[in-house]
Motif scaffolding. Sequence first.
Motif, PDB file in Angstrom:
ATOM      1  N   ASP A  73       0.826  -1.210   0.000  1.00 39.84           N
ATOM      2  CA  ASP A  73       0.000   0.000   0.000  1.00 39.84           C
ATOM      3  C   ASP A  73       0.858   1.258   0.000  1.00 39.84           C
ATOM      4  O   ASP A  73       0.513   2.256  -0.644  1.00 39.84           O
ATOM      5  N   GLN A  90       2.311   1.846  -3.538  1.00 39.73           N
ATOM      6  CA  GLN A  90       1.263   2.275  -4.465  1.00 39.73           C
ATOM      7  C   GLN A  90       0.944   3.749  -4.243  1.00 39.73           C
ATOM      8  O   GLN A  90       0.711   4.504  -5.199  1.00 39.73           O
ATOM      9  N   HIS A  91       0.946   4.163  -2.991  1.00 39.51           N
ATOM     10  CA  HIS A  91       0.697   5.581  -2.718  1.00 39.51           C
ATOM     11  C   HIS A  91       1.826   6.461  -3.258  1.00 39.51           C
ATOM     12  O   HIS A  91       1.571   7.566  -3.755  1.00 39.51           O
ATOM     13  N   ASP A 102       1.099   7.000  -6.814  1.00 39.11           N
ATOM     14  CA  ASP A 102      -0.027   7.917  -7.010  1.00 39.11           C
ATOM     15  C   ASP A 102       0.388   9.364  -6.742  1.00 39.11           C
ATOM     16  O   ASP A 102      -0.035  10.283  -7.462  1.00 39.11           O
ATOM     17  N   ALA A 110       5.948  -0.468  -8.681  1.00 36.00           N
ATOM     18  CA  ALA A 110       4.849  -1.404  -8.964  1.00 36.00           C
ATOM     19  C   ALA A 110       5.315  -2.844  -8.790  1.00 36.00           C
ATOM     20  O   ALA A 110       4.587  -3.687  -8.232  1.00 36.00           O
ATOM     21  N   SER A 112       5.747  -3.560  -5.073  1.00 34.51           N
ATOM     22  CA  SER A 112       4.437  -3.784  -4.469  1.00 34.51           C
ATOM     23  C   SER A 112       3.923  -5.189  -4.784  1.00 34.51           C
ATOM     24  O   SER A 112       3.408  -5.891  -3.909  1.00 34.51           O
ATOM     25  N   HIS A 113       4.101  -5.618  -6.036  1.00 37.90           N
ATOM     26  CA  HIS A 113       3.642  -6.945  -6.456  1.00 37.90           C
ATOM     27  C   HIS A 113       4.359  -8.042  -5.682  1.00 37.90           C
ATOM     28  O   HIS A 113       3.727  -8.993  -5.179  1.00 37.90           O
TER      29      HIS A 113
END
Length: 276
Positions: A49, A52-53, A56, A82, A85-86
């Motif tokens: 999370d 991802q932020h 963004d 990305a 995160s994955h």
Amino acid sequence: MTVSSTPPGVSVRPRHLNFDVNEELKALWHGDDAFRTAFFNALSLQFPDGEQHFIDAVRLYRDKIEDPKLKAEIRGFIGQEALHSHEHKAYNKALKARGYDIERLDRRFRKHMAWVSKLSPSRQLAGTCGAEHYTAVLANAILSNPEWLEGATPVMARLWRWHAIEETEHKSVAFDVYRACVGDEHLRRIVYLFVTWNFFKYTFLNTCSLLKTDGKLWSLRTWAGGLNFLWGKPGILRQCMPEFMAYLRRDFHPWQQDNRALLERSLQQLEAGDPA
């Protein structure tokens, strides 16, 4: 016009590596040490999370960047984060399979991230810069001190070193975007204080939750070893404190810690398949 400050020889590009950690995370993968394993696992819980932020927050300003080099590095930054995160989603899923209440821990952190996402774009980007500084300093420390992962399984050591390498490569990207589009030094430093509080807060809470499941939360031996690891010898957080605090200087820049030689050596080891 502010341009990229990533130095020559450093490429911000994602590497499509896959790590099968399911078997690794069925046990205490860091030298059969409950605290060290829980500490690194606690960091992993924040990454899906959190990163991802970061993506963004940078995207909110991407269209305002004119420098072609920085625009390309933003694409590389997004690709790297990305993939991180994955991989950490898979990591955390394996922790759930081991019996940890990951859903409860995720809910707690997502509630915080939902609040962060309601802040102004400038504050979100400032927070991203601060959090990226923490990951960059820890990344440099992991690459500089291979003994900190001594006893870790080869797969887990390789995963953490891969992550550290890419955090080092893109450590100035969000900072450069902030400097070009916001440039408020007071805001940058104030927000960093909140980032610091939340970084330590959630790392501590997650570590305690994982240790509780392992039946080690009230083990004095476990905590003595853990506090020594973090603050004594080797004292990984103690050694990082000067670099953490450097962010508060008015003239701070991520590449003031010029670790290009270390990055090059670490990349060679990664490409050779050597986790150490």
